[in-house]
Design an enzyme around this catalytic site. Structure first.
Site, mmCIF file in Angstrom:
data_model
loop_
_atom_site.group_PDB
_atom_site.id
_atom_site.type_symbol
_atom_site.label_atom_id
_atom_site.label_comp_id
_atom_site.label_asym_id
_atom_site.label_seq_id
_atom_site.Cartn_x
_atom_site.Cartn_y
_atom_site.Cartn_z
ATOM 1 N N GLU A 108 0.927 -1.096 -0.122
ATOM 2 C CA GLU A 108 0.071 -0.057 0.132
ATOM 3 C C GLU A 108 0.966 1.086 0.035
ATOM 4 O O GLU A 108 1.625 1.473 1.050
ATOM 5 C CB GLU A 108 -0.777 -0.006 1.237
ATOM 6 N N ASP A 134 -5.294 8.954 10.907
ATOM 7 C CA ASP A 134 -4.109 8.615 11.211
ATOM 8 C C ASP A 134 -3.699 9.050 12.544
ATOM 9 O O ASP A 134 -4.046 10.221 12.799
ATOM 10 C CB ASP A 134 -3.107 9.046 10.022
#
Lengths: 268, 408
Positions: free
Chosen positions: A51, A62
């Site tokens: 990824e 995040d």
């Protein structure tokens, strides 16, 4: 399906009777060439799928580790075109390579143009943490046109109806977020992930990958017992952040990847 | 409740040409909660027990309805009849108390025990901390580190009210990063926590919900103007950052085709410079904080930092209904520079004895511009907040504070 699709990687791991190891790093971290080199090491040391993170100014899913890496990449001037270039280089190793991206950079680039350029770069598809299928009609159309993987997320809070709807829109695999929270290494694996995977499997035959919180081979082995893929991000970023010396960083990545790869193979 | 003015069931405001604003661009982990919030909110707004309690709280605690004030001396200077909706007189000093009391009451109805909020200058944080204290809820406020330093007084106020203030040191360390951090908290705490969002932006249902909690501003003002003047105003104005005070004022007039609606964005150093927050004027359609709207962004879709002398307008996005109203042409949005706003702030202070917030001064400056273009007309202005919090900025801008200091 392109030759670079995740389908082939999962056919291989299923034949080997094991879970796939999916590794994440942001493009442009520590710089573009450095991130390509790092992801190449991850493939060599045992990642089945890569990824590539597209660094974004407002990454709401995040935690601090990936935020720091993305910010460093943006401060280094990484552009969307660099991310596509990174995909091209990593996909050339033979590992299926997806982009994980928040939606606005794709929206801005133009969804159809992005899908075309991603396919041309040999990319496998997109993982979209803030795009739900309900809002993703344009992407679904563009991905279908180019045979790209559409990896939407499911969460412990997803209702059964949403699980069924979301997995029905996925191609490639389904990304199950193991915890209610943001990315980042955690001391223990989540007890929410197993039941979520079980619920998701009732709705689809696609592989289910589990992400958020896995940082070592022991945890990877635990997750591999019930998931088709173990997705690791922050731990790889942490290995580079903790080892600013390039050679030391790559060595740390190699050691970590090998540990995780042994974990998903149950040979640790 | 809001069927006639949108959004549709998907939370989108869709233009005649198919251009959509709003919607939901959020992590799946929060979608179930946003669905539940939408359901409970719609149910509550149709429940007289809820709306009655909300109105009682506004009346007894917040000082609402706020009065309408005919600013005679300011009108003389403007050359038009200027009517001020005095939201600056509400408890905590701005319109924001309406929104937080509505959301906090809804949080109680959902069985939540904890409120989180983002804040820029600290006004929404103070309002949320106030509502949390009033209703007995735990409160955590996220504030960019840069802002905690600029607005130490508001940090102290929140602390005194019992709230925890978290300084956010990621990204640009300002409002947008505080929102990011609050969303991150919420993903992990959604079971017992309500996110008390500070403006009419974000994912559905926030833009419509915040609007409906603030729409009393316009509903009251419309009746007050009719009573005072016997007719509707020619023009209605407000400042626009995220746009809660503006949409709260504008909503009552959307159906009045003869009433011109104008919002004023922060033009900062000027829209020809990179330092401004004129999102509608200079931004492009994109996705920020869960909604499709106008966004200040670069060629790659990275959010660009905004600038305004007014922290409350210093945001690189804007509520999606404003984007829709601009796109459809029903409302008009114009930039006002820092200098124009500060000049208007001084004019109001000198002519009326009212020190307003710098946010509201943008609406006044724009109103002076409209008055010059339309002499003799009647303009209703939302004076959304008071200026106590801005004295530090005013001291620096005007060189005030010493006995022989210059007069603006």
């Amino acid at each position: 399906m392109t030759a670079f699709g995740t389908e082939h990687a999962f056919a291989k791991t299923r034949a080997e009777g094991r879970a796939a190891l999916v590794g994440y790093l942001p493009a442009g971290f520590p710089d573009v060439a450095g991130s390509i080199e790092a992801m190449t090491v991850m493939v060599e040391a045992g990642c089945d799928i890569i990824e590539v993170g597209l660094p974004y100014s407002d990454p709401v899913m995040d935690g601090p580790t990936i935020q720091a890496a993305a910010q460093q990449a943006l401060e280094g001037g990484v552009r969307t075109s660099d991310v596509l270039r990174t995909v091209e280089a990593v996909a050339a190793t033979g590992a299926p390579t997806l982009i994980m991206t928040y939606w606005n950079p794709v929206d801005r680039y133009g969804v159809r143009r992005f899908a075309a350029d991603l396919a041309n770069a040999g990319g496998a598809g997109l993982i979209t943490p803030d795009l739900i299928p309900d809002s993703g009609a344009d992407w679904i159309t563009a991905a279908d046109e180019h045979g790209l993987d559409k990896v939407f997320l499911v969460a412990p809070s997803s209702t059964d109806a949403r699980l069924a709807m979301t997995t029905a829109h996925c191609r490639g695999f389904v990304y199950a977020t193991a915890v209610m929270g943001v990315t980042g290494a955690r001391a223990s694996t989540s007890d929410l992930a197993g039941p979520l995977v079980a619920r998701a499997k009732l709705t689809t035959d696609l592989p289910i990958g589990v992400g958020l919180g896995v940082s070592n081979g022991a945890q990877a082995a635990e997750v591999a017992a019930y998931a088709d893929a173990v997705i690791v991000g922050s731990a790889f970023v942490r290995a580079l952040l903790d080892n600013p010396d390039r050679a030391a960083g790559l060595e740390a990545l190699r050691v970590l990847t090998e540990d995780l790869a042994a974990g998903v193979r149950g040979t640790r | 409740m809001s069927t006639t003015m949108g959004p549709d069931a998907r939370g989108e405001f869709v233009g005649a040409d198919g251009q959509s604003f709003g919607g939901r661009f959020m992590p799946e982990a929060l979608i179930a909660e946003l669905d539940e919030l939408t359901r409970v909110w719609e149910e509550a707004m149709a429940d007289p027990a809820f709306t009655g309690e909300f109105e009682r709280m506004l009346r007894e605690y917040a000082g609402v309805p706020s009065m309408l004030y005919e600013a005679a001396r300011f009108s003389e200077i403007a050359g038009a009849r200027i009517l001020l909706k005095r939201e600056d007189l509400n408890h905590t000093g701005a319109h924001k108390i309406r929104n937080v009391l509505g959301q906090a009451l809804l949080a109680k109805r959902m069985g939540k025990t904890r409120l989180i909020a983002e804040t820029g200058a600290g006004q929404h944080g103070v309002a949320t901390a106030t509502a949390a204290a009033y209703l007995g809820l735990e409160c955590v406020v996220y504030m960019g580190k840069v802002d905690t330093e600029r607005q130490a007084l508001n940090v102290a106020r929140m602390n005194l009210l019992g709230a925890e203030v978290v300084a956010v040191d990621s990204g640009s360390m300002t409002l947008k990063d505080a929102i990011n951090e609050a969303i991150r908290d919420w993903v992990a705490s959604v079971e017992h926590t309500a996110y008390c969002f500070g403006t009419a932006a974000g994912p559905h249902p926030f833009p419509a919900m915040v609007r409906d909690f603030c729409r009393g501003i316009g509903d009251e003002a419309r009746a007050q103007v009719l009573e005072l003047t016997g007719r509707l105003p020619d023009i209605v104005t407000a400042c626009v950052g995220g746009g809660s005070n503006a949409i709260g004022m504008f909503t009552a007039f959307l159906g009045d085709a003869d009433v011109r609606i104008v919002g004023f964005e922060a033009g900062g150093d000027g829209v020809e410079t990179p330092r401004h927050a004129a999102t509608i004027h200079a931004g492009e359609v994109g996705v920020l904080h869960g909604a499709r709207t106008f966004v200040l962004q670069d060629a790659d879709g990275q959010t660009v930092e905004s600038h305004s002398i007014s922290a409350g307008l210093d945001y690189p996005g804007v509520g999606p209904q404003h984007a829709f109203l601009a796109h459809s042409g029903r409302a008009d949005y114009q930039p006002v520079t820092d200098t124009e706003a500060m000049d208007a702030l001084a004019v109001l202070a000198r002519s009326e004895g009212i020190i307003c917030a710098i946010e509201s001064a943008h609406a006044l400056a724009g109103t002076l511009r409209l008055a010059a273009e339309n002499p003799g007309c009647t303009i209703l202005v939302n004076l959304s907040g008071r200026g106590d919090k801005d004295m530090g900025t005013a001291i620096e801008w005007f060189g005030l504070g010493s006995p022989d200091g210059a007069a603006p």
